[in-house]
Design a protein around this motif. Sequence first.
Motif, PDB file in Angstrom:
ATOM      1  N   ILE A 118      -1.270  36.643  78.604  1.00  0.00           N
ATOM      2  CA  ILE A 118      -2.331  35.718  78.235  1.00  0.00           C
ATOM      3  C   ILE A 118      -1.759  34.306  78.183  1.00  0.00           C
TER       4      ILE A 118
ATOM      5  N   PHE B 140      -3.304  36.961  83.258  1.00  0.00           N
ATOM      6  CA  PHE B 140      -2.595  37.201  84.514  1.00  0.00           C
ATOM      7  C   PHE B 140      -1.732  38.437  84.286  1.00  0.00           C
TER       8      PHE B 140
ATOM      9  N   GLU C 175       9.205  31.186  77.044  1.00  0.00           N
ATOM     10  CA  GLU C 175       7.967  31.354  76.269  1.00  0.00           C
ATOM     11  C   GLU C 175       8.145  32.549  75.339  1.00  0.00           C
TER      12      GLU C 175
ATOM     13  N   GLU D  63       6.993  35.354  72.999  1.00  0.00           N
ATOM     14  CA  GLU D  63       5.681  35.997  72.874  1.00  0.00           C
ATOM     15  C   GLU D  63       5.766  37.301  72.083  1.00  0.00           C
TER      16      GLU D  63
ATOM     17  N   ASP E 198       8.170  35.500  78.100  1.00  0.00           N
ATOM     18  CA  ASP E 198       7.415  35.340  79.341  1.00  0.00           C
ATOM     19  C   ASP E 198       8.095  34.242  80.150  1.00  0.00           C
TER      20      ASP E 198
ATOM     21  N   LYS F 187       5.890  34.178  87.267  1.00  0.00           N
ATOM     22  CA  LYS F 187       6.355  34.788  86.020  1.00  0.00           C
ATOM     23  C   LYS F 187       6.872  36.211  86.232  1.00  0.00           C
TER      24      LYS F 187
ATOM     25  N   GLY G 270       0.837  35.559  74.660  1.00  0.00           N
ATOM     26  CA  GLY G 270       0.785  34.108  74.788  1.00  0.00           C
ATOM     27  C   GLY G 270       1.868  33.426  73.972  1.00  0.00           C
ATOM     28  N   THR G 271       2.096  32.150  74.284  1.00  0.00           N
ATOM     29  CA  THR G 271       3.201  31.426  73.643  1.00  0.00           C
ATOM     30  C   THR G 271       2.709  30.200  72.888  1.00  0.00           C
TER      31      THR G 271
HETATM   32 ZN    ZN Z   1       3.162  33.196  78.449  1.00  0.00          ZN
END
Ligand code: ZN
Length: 279
Positions: free
Chosen positions: A75, A97, A121, A123, A152, A170, A239-240
């Motif tokens: 995310i 993604f 990142e 996460e 990530d 990524k 997510g980060t």
């Molecule tokens: Zn990320």
Amino acid sequence: MKLANVNDRAVLVLGDQIADVAEVSEGRFGPDPMALFDDWAAFTEFAATVTTGSAPLVEADLDNPVPRPRQVFAIGLNYRSHAEESGMALPEIPATFTKFPASLTGPFADVELAGATVDWEVELVAVVGARADRVAEADGWAHIAGLAVGQDLSERTVQFAAGSQFSLGKSYRGFGPIGPWLVSLDELADPDDLALGCSIDGTTVQDARTSDLIFSVPQLVAELSKVLPLLPGDVIFTGTPAGVGVTSKPPRFLQAGEVLETWIEGIGTIRNHFVAPAG
Ligand code: ZN
């Protein structure tokens, strides 16, 4: 319960000892770390009965506790702080993604720098413990087996090439370290509010709390499972927060020889050393 992976065998972590799941269960559960997610409720019940290990815990031996997920969701822009530093509006649905599964690696693996603009990142990684199809937010946590620390890693030039290539940029080899183990939710006082961060050669670059998530873990389970079923053993990179290299002034990226240490409160710390690309 802490579930780890040593030599592609599931092990329980008990203090400074480990217990091999197949051995200690006398074959009731096999060695494959991924097979446990298909029978997660029975496995957690069994794991609670194991109180002593049979071999020392050796950090360098730990591999990704979720080595072969069928699906990996990741995310973007899921912390208010990171959306702000990126100059982006808050998303109305999760910006989603994939990191292709072969990009995942262990918590203490060396990672090859794929380019000159490789970024970090931190996460929170959530692992699905029960098939989730059209699940309500209130039932989201009940479909999660546990949580791990993830990175990530992102090659920013490729990520933003050709319009947008998040999944490719990524998914270089080793761009998804996960570990050091999977922690079941009962070990965490509040799984919705965990401190997380990372440092490069000892200098902290990200420092936040998961309570700042725009879409919480149960909201992600609800939103994603509206679209397709989530399967046992699937991985969600959530997510980060703020503090990535690309938005630093001036921008800075990971260099060969640097060590990235990444932690989440109540779960643990992973550590990855970056090496120059092989020829
Ligand atoms: Zn990320």
